[in-house]
Structure formats: C-alpha cells, structure tokens
Design a protein around this motif. Structure first.
Motif, PDB file in Angstrom:
ATOM      1  N   GLN A  16       0.857  -1.181  -0.092  1.00  0.00           N
ATOM      2  CA  GLN A  16      -0.120  -0.075   0.093  1.00  0.00           C
ATOM      3  C   GLN A  16       0.848   1.268  -0.085  1.00  0.00           C
ATOM      4  O   GLN A  16       0.586   2.312  -0.736  1.00  0.00           O
ATOM      5  CB  GLN A  16      -1.011  -0.097   1.273  1.00  0.00           C
ATOM      6  N   GLN A  17       1.955   1.292   0.657  1.00  0.00           N
ATOM      7  CA  GLN A  17       2.808   2.345   0.670  1.00  0.00           C
ATOM      8  C   GLN A  17       3.460   2.410  -0.530  1.00  0.00           C
ATOM      9  O   GLN A  17       3.450   3.551  -1.205  1.00  0.00           O
ATOM     10  CB  GLN A  17       4.043   2.269   1.607  1.00  0.00           C
ATOM     11  N   LEU A  18       3.791   1.487  -1.551  1.00  0.00           N
ATOM     12  CA  LEU A  18       4.303   1.600  -2.620  1.00  0.00           C
ATOM     13  C   LEU A  18       3.206   2.022  -3.825  1.00  0.00           C
ATOM     14  O   LEU A  18       3.603   3.184  -4.576  1.00  0.00           O
ATOM     15  CB  LEU A  18       4.783   0.120  -3.131  1.00  0.00           C
ATOM     16  N   LEU A  19       1.908   1.517  -3.410  1.00  0.00           N
ATOM     17  CA  LEU A  19       0.883   2.209  -4.228  1.00  0.00           C
ATOM     18  C   LEU A  19       1.030   3.738  -3.954  1.00  0.00           C
ATOM     19  O   LEU A  19       0.699   4.344  -5.185  1.00  0.00           O
ATOM     20  CB  LEU A  19      -0.212   1.366  -3.908  1.00  0.00           C
ATOM     21  N   ALA A  22       3.646   5.285  -5.861  1.00  0.00           N
ATOM     22  CA  ALA A  22       3.633   5.406  -7.369  1.00  0.00           C
ATOM     23  C   ALA A  22       2.532   6.025  -7.772  1.00  0.00           C
ATOM     24  O   ALA A  22       2.648   6.948  -8.868  1.00  0.00           O
ATOM     25  CB  ALA A  22       3.231   3.799  -7.783  1.00  0.00           C
ATOM     26  N   ARG A  23       1.504   6.432  -7.042  1.00  0.00           N
ATOM     27  CA  ARG A  23       0.481   7.378  -7.594  1.00  0.00           C
ATOM     28  C   ARG A  23       0.950   8.832  -7.662  1.00  0.00           C
ATOM     29  O   ARG A  23       0.889   9.615  -8.570  1.00  0.00           O
ATOM     30  CB  ARG A  23      -0.944   7.447  -6.758  1.00  0.00           C
ATOM     31  N   PHE A  24       1.673   9.019  -6.477  1.00  0.00           N
ATOM     32  CA  PHE A  24       2.394  10.567  -6.676  1.00  0.00           C
ATOM     33  C   PHE A  24       3.302  10.552  -7.771  1.00  0.00           C
ATOM     34  O   PHE A  24       3.271  11.609  -8.461  1.00  0.00           O
ATOM     35  CB  PHE A  24       3.014  10.992  -5.170  1.00  0.00           C
ATOM     36  N   LEU A  65      -3.443   3.071 -11.989  1.00  0.00           N
ATOM     37  CA  LEU A  65      -3.022   3.275 -10.427  1.00  0.00           C
ATOM     38  C   LEU A  65      -4.332   3.519  -9.592  1.00  0.00           C
ATOM     39  O   LEU A  65      -4.583   3.291  -8.444  1.00  0.00           O
ATOM     40  CB  LEU A  65      -1.801   4.149 -10.145  1.00  0.00           C
ATOM     41  N   ASP A  66      -5.061   4.602 -10.279  1.00  0.00           N
ATOM     42  CA  ASP A  66      -6.265   5.190  -9.694  1.00  0.00           C
ATOM     43  C   ASP A  66      -7.157   3.909  -9.229  1.00  0.00           C
ATOM     44  O   ASP A  66      -7.986   3.758  -8.338  1.00  0.00           O
ATOM     45  CB  ASP A  66      -6.737   6.218 -10.097  1.00  0.00           C
ATOM     46  N   GLU A  67      -7.299   3.005 -10.303  1.00  0.00           N
ATOM     47  CA  GLU A  67      -8.077   1.902 -10.068  1.00  0.00           C
ATOM     48  C   GLU A  67      -7.650   0.827  -9.245  1.00  0.00           C
ATOM     49  O   GLU A  67      -8.386  -0.256  -8.983  1.00  0.00           O
ATOM     50  CB  GLU A  67      -8.499   1.263 -11.408  1.00  0.00           C
ATOM     51  N   ALA A  68      -6.393   0.539  -8.997  1.00  0.00           N
ATOM     52  CA  ALA A  68      -5.590  -0.550  -8.658  1.00  0.00           C
ATOM     53  C   ALA A  68      -5.848  -0.395  -6.857  1.00  0.00           C
ATOM     54  O   ALA A  68      -6.018   0.863  -6.364  1.00  0.00           O
ATOM     55  CB  ALA A  68      -4.168  -0.476  -8.754  1.00  0.00           C
ATOM     56  N   VAL A  69      -5.980  -1.642  -6.259  1.00  0.00           N
ATOM     57  CA  VAL A  69      -5.825  -1.588  -4.707  1.00  0.00           C
ATOM     58  C   VAL A  69      -4.330  -2.199  -4.135  1.00  0.00           C
ATOM     59  O   VAL A  69      -4.354  -2.183  -3.193  1.00  0.00           O
ATOM     60  CB  VAL A  69      -7.059  -2.620  -4.306  1.00  0.00           C
ATOM     61  N   GLY A  70      -3.567  -2.458  -5.165  1.00  0.00           N
ATOM     62  CA  GLY A  70      -2.320  -3.004  -4.793  1.00  0.00           C
ATOM     63  C   GLY A  70      -1.495  -2.818  -6.193  1.00  0.00           C
ATOM     64  O   GLY A  70      -2.129  -2.778  -7.324  1.00  0.00           O
ATOM     65  N   ILE A  71      -0.262  -3.113  -6.127  1.00  0.00           N
ATOM     66  CA  ILE A  71       0.523  -3.196  -7.374  1.00  0.00           C
ATOM     67  C   ILE A  71       0.868  -4.664  -7.488  1.00  0.00           C
ATOM     68  O   ILE A  71       1.798  -5.265  -6.761  1.00  0.00           O
ATOM     69  CB  ILE A  71       2.043  -2.500  -7.106  1.00  0.00           C
ATOM     70  N   GLY A  72       0.359  -5.363  -8.284  1.00  0.00           N
ATOM     71  CA  GLY A  72       0.870  -6.568  -8.785  1.00  0.00           C
ATOM     72  C   GLY A  72       2.234  -6.692  -9.533  1.00  0.00           C
ATOM     73  O   GLY A  72       2.424  -5.647  -9.929  1.00  0.00           O
ATOM     74  N   PRO A  73       2.593  -7.799  -9.887  1.00  0.00           N
ATOM     75  CA  PRO A  73       3.649  -8.209 -10.600  1.00  0.00           C
ATOM     76  C   PRO A  73       3.667  -7.510 -11.972  1.00  0.00           C
ATOM     77  O   PRO A  73       4.760  -6.945 -12.343  1.00  0.00           O
ATOM     78  CB  PRO A  73       3.994  -9.818 -10.704  1.00  0.00           C
ATOM     79  N   GLU A  74       2.591  -7.501 -12.752  1.00  0.00           N
ATOM     80  CA  GLU A  74       2.618  -7.047 -14.040  1.00  0.00           C
ATOM     81  C   GLU A  74       2.829  -5.679 -14.190  1.00  0.00           C
ATOM     82  O   GLU A  74       3.271  -4.991 -14.666  1.00  0.00           O
ATOM     83  CB  GLU A  74       1.305  -7.730 -14.867  1.00  0.00           C
ATOM     84  N   LEU A  75       1.917  -4.923 -13.349  1.00  0.00           N
ATOM     85  CA  LEU A  75       2.107  -3.376 -13.000  1.00  0.00           C
ATOM     86  C   LEU A  75       3.301  -2.815 -12.559  1.00  0.00           C
ATOM     87  O   LEU A  75       3.889  -1.869 -13.106  1.00  0.00           O
ATOM     88  CB  LEU A  75       0.815  -3.031 -12.193  1.00  0.00           C
ATOM     89  N   LEU A  76       3.961  -3.630 -11.820  1.00  0.00           N
ATOM     90  CA  LEU A  76       5.063  -3.269 -11.270  1.00  0.00           C
ATOM     91  C   LEU A  76       6.200  -3.412 -12.513  1.00  0.00           C
ATOM     92  O   LEU A  76       7.003  -2.351 -12.386  1.00  0.00           O
ATOM     93  CB  LEU A  76       5.515  -4.268 -10.112  1.00  0.00           C
ATOM     94  N   THR A  77       6.174  -4.144 -12.973  1.00  0.00           N
ATOM     95  CA  THR A  77       7.139  -4.453 -14.206  1.00  0.00           C
ATOM     96  C   THR A  77       6.927  -3.358 -15.296  1.00  0.00           C
ATOM     97  O   THR A  77       7.767  -2.754 -15.660  1.00  0.00           O
ATOM     98  CB  THR A  77       6.676  -5.902 -14.975  1.00  0.00           C
ATOM     99  N   GLU A  78       5.680  -3.077 -15.377  1.00  0.00           N
ATOM    100  CA  GLU A  78       5.283  -1.958 -16.406  1.00  0.00           C
ATOM    101  C   GLU A  78       5.780  -0.614 -16.022  1.00  0.00           C
ATOM    102  O   GLU A  78       6.316   0.298 -16.675  1.00  0.00           O
ATOM    103  CB  GLU A  78       3.760  -1.915 -16.662  1.00  0.00           C
ATOM    104  N   LEU A  79       5.613  -0.671 -14.686  1.00  0.00           N
ATOM    105  CA  LEU A  79       6.204   0.887 -14.175  1.00  0.00           C
ATOM    106  C   LEU A  79       7.579   0.874 -14.178  1.00  0.00           C
ATOM    107  O   LEU A  79       7.906   1.981 -14.447  1.00  0.00           O
ATOM    108  CB  LEU A  79       5.548   1.028 -12.680  1.00  0.00           C
ATOM    109  N   ARG A  80       8.134   0.016 -13.857  1.00  0.00           N
ATOM    110  CA  ARG A  80       9.782  -0.019 -13.768  1.00  0.00           C
ATOM    111  C   ARG A  80      10.251   0.301 -15.121  1.00  0.00           C
ATOM    112  O   ARG A  80      11.115   0.960 -15.381  1.00  0.00           O
ATOM    113  CB  ARG A  80      10.392  -1.370 -13.185  1.00  0.00           C
TER     114      ARG A  80
END
Length: 267
Positions: A16-19, A22-24, A65-80
């Motif tokens: 949740q902290q990472l989410l 990431a939103r910011f 990210l606005d719709e996410a409740v957490g950051i899963g592996p796929e989203l994390l990979t895309e962000l990176r």
C-alpha cells in the motif's frame, strides 16, 4: 508510521505504501514530460514526440493506479520499464544540453533535477518494500535529497520571474539561502550518523527546523501559483502547473521527512 499508529495495531502494508508512492510519482513523471515538451525547441520534433509519448504512457499508468488496490507483478514490471526508459530519455537530453547540442528553454540543472527524481522513483520500485526500522542515517539522507530539491525549485523560480518582480525574487532568495544552509548541515549530520549513535538529540531539533522551513517554501509556492493562475505575476513560467507541481513536491517532502522523524523519535 509505528506499529501502534497503524490501523488495528497492524504494521504498515508495504504494498500500500508503494501504491501511494507510485500514484504520486507517476503524476510527477507525466508532468515532467509536459514540461519537457514546453521547453524543447519547436524544430526538434523527434524529442517532442518522445516527450508526448511518455506523457501519454504515464497518463495510462496513472489511470491504472487510480483503479488499483495494490501493485501486482505485471503492473510493477510496467512501471519499472516506463520509468527506466524515461530516465534514459532524460539522460539523453542532459548529454545533448551540456554538449551544446540542445536549444530551447530547459536549464541543464532542471534536466538533471528531474532525472534524479525519476532515479529515486525507480530505486523505490526496484526495492518494492520500504526500509524496515529506518534510523538517523535514513532520515538525514531523506533530508539531503529533499533540501536539494527544494533549493533548486527556488533557483528555478528566481530565474523564471521577471526582474521587475523584486519583492518575490527577494523572498525566494531569502528562502533559498536558508534552505542552502540547512542542506549543508544535513550533509554534515548525515556523515555523523554513520557512526551509528544510539541517540542524536541535535538531529531532532534540526529536523524540526527543516520541516518549518519547507512549510514556508510550500506556502510561497502556493501563493506564487495563485498569482500565476490569476495573471498577477510577471514571469516566463511556461504554465501555472509548474508552480503547483513544485508545491506538491514540498508537501511530499513534509510527509516523508515527518514519517521518518516520528520513526526515529519512537525507537
């Protein structure tokens, strides 16, 4: 946040902290892309198209990210991947700028500034989990990072204000000098913290001064934003959004430094 401050007595949720972070930072990255577009020479269509593509990419990530409740592996990979490529794009701009191969209105230090922010975000994404039990060294590192960012914000604002705006320039200069002094002290205290003292009372006093100074800078930026929005200031600020952007970063600095300070005081 300490164990007892967390909801229901549970430790903070790292995902949740990472989410939240990431939103910011994704919004910040999107706005960086916009500012780059505004500052590039109109003839450099390739770089402009690149900046536009990043703006659209981060806009899509922002919506996800606005719709996410957490950051899963796929989203994390895309962000990176998005942030890593944006860092490379910014470094390309900086190389061109310092080699006198880039025109337009982007200060080399501004490009370096926004690159450092992107690298910080990327490092956070690579780490995934927040540092457990941060201490004096982590607090002073945070203060060094944010005080440098705050000092540079004021330097950019000073150079964007019209010379006739003497009162605003003087206020910004005074704030910049105060922040620069704090930055030097933060670097000294960071060096001292490497000795791993059990207590560090001076750091608590210093950190309170850091917070109060950033509040003053945040309020100055907020006032400048309102002036720009109402066409009541003479400047070459490309968009009032830039002033709101730096104001939000000041709010983030206050939040992050306060959290680390509370953690060290309750150890």
């Amino acid at each position: 946040m300490t164990y007892w401050e967390a909801p229901w007595g549970c430790p903070p949720d790292g995902n949740q902290q990472l989410l939240d972070e990431a939103r910011f930072w994704v919004q910040i990255m999107r706005e960086h892309a916009l500012f780059i577009q505004l500052g590039l020479p109109g003839c450099d269509t390739e770089l402009i198209r690149g900046a536009q593509a990043f703006a659209e990419r981060f806009q899509r990530l922002e919506e996800m990210l606005d719709e996410a409740v957490g950051i899963g592996p796929e989203l994390l990979t895309e962000l990176r991947q998005a942030v890593r490529e944006f860092v490379q794009y910014k470094q390309r701009l900086l190389r061109a700028s310092v080699q006198c191969q880039l025109g337009g209105g982007l200060f080399p230090l501004l490009i370096d500034h926004i690159t450092r922010e992107a690298v910080r975000f990327l490092n956070r994404l690579e780490r995934e989990q927040p540092i457990t039990n941060p201490g004096f060294q982590e607090l002073t590192q945070e203060e060094v990072f944010w005080l440098r960012i705050m000092k540079e914000h004021l330097e950019f604002i000073i150079h964007l204000l019209d010379p006739s705006e003497r009162a605003l320039i003087n206020t910004a200069e005074d704030l910049k000098n105060r922040v620069a002094t704090l930055l030097e002290t933060a670097r000294d205290l960071n060096s001292m913290s490497r000795a791993q003292p059990a207590t560090f009372p001076t750091l608590g006093r210093f950190s309170e001064e850091v917070l109060s100074t950033i509040v003053m800078e945040r309020d100055f930026k907020a006032a400048a934003y309102e002036l720009a929005l109402n066409c009541q200031v003479l400047s070459i600020v490309p968009t009032p959004l830039l002033l709101d952007h730096v104001r939000r970063e000041a709010d983030r600095a206050l939040e992050e430094i306060s959290a680390l300070l509370n953690n060290t005081l309750t150890r």
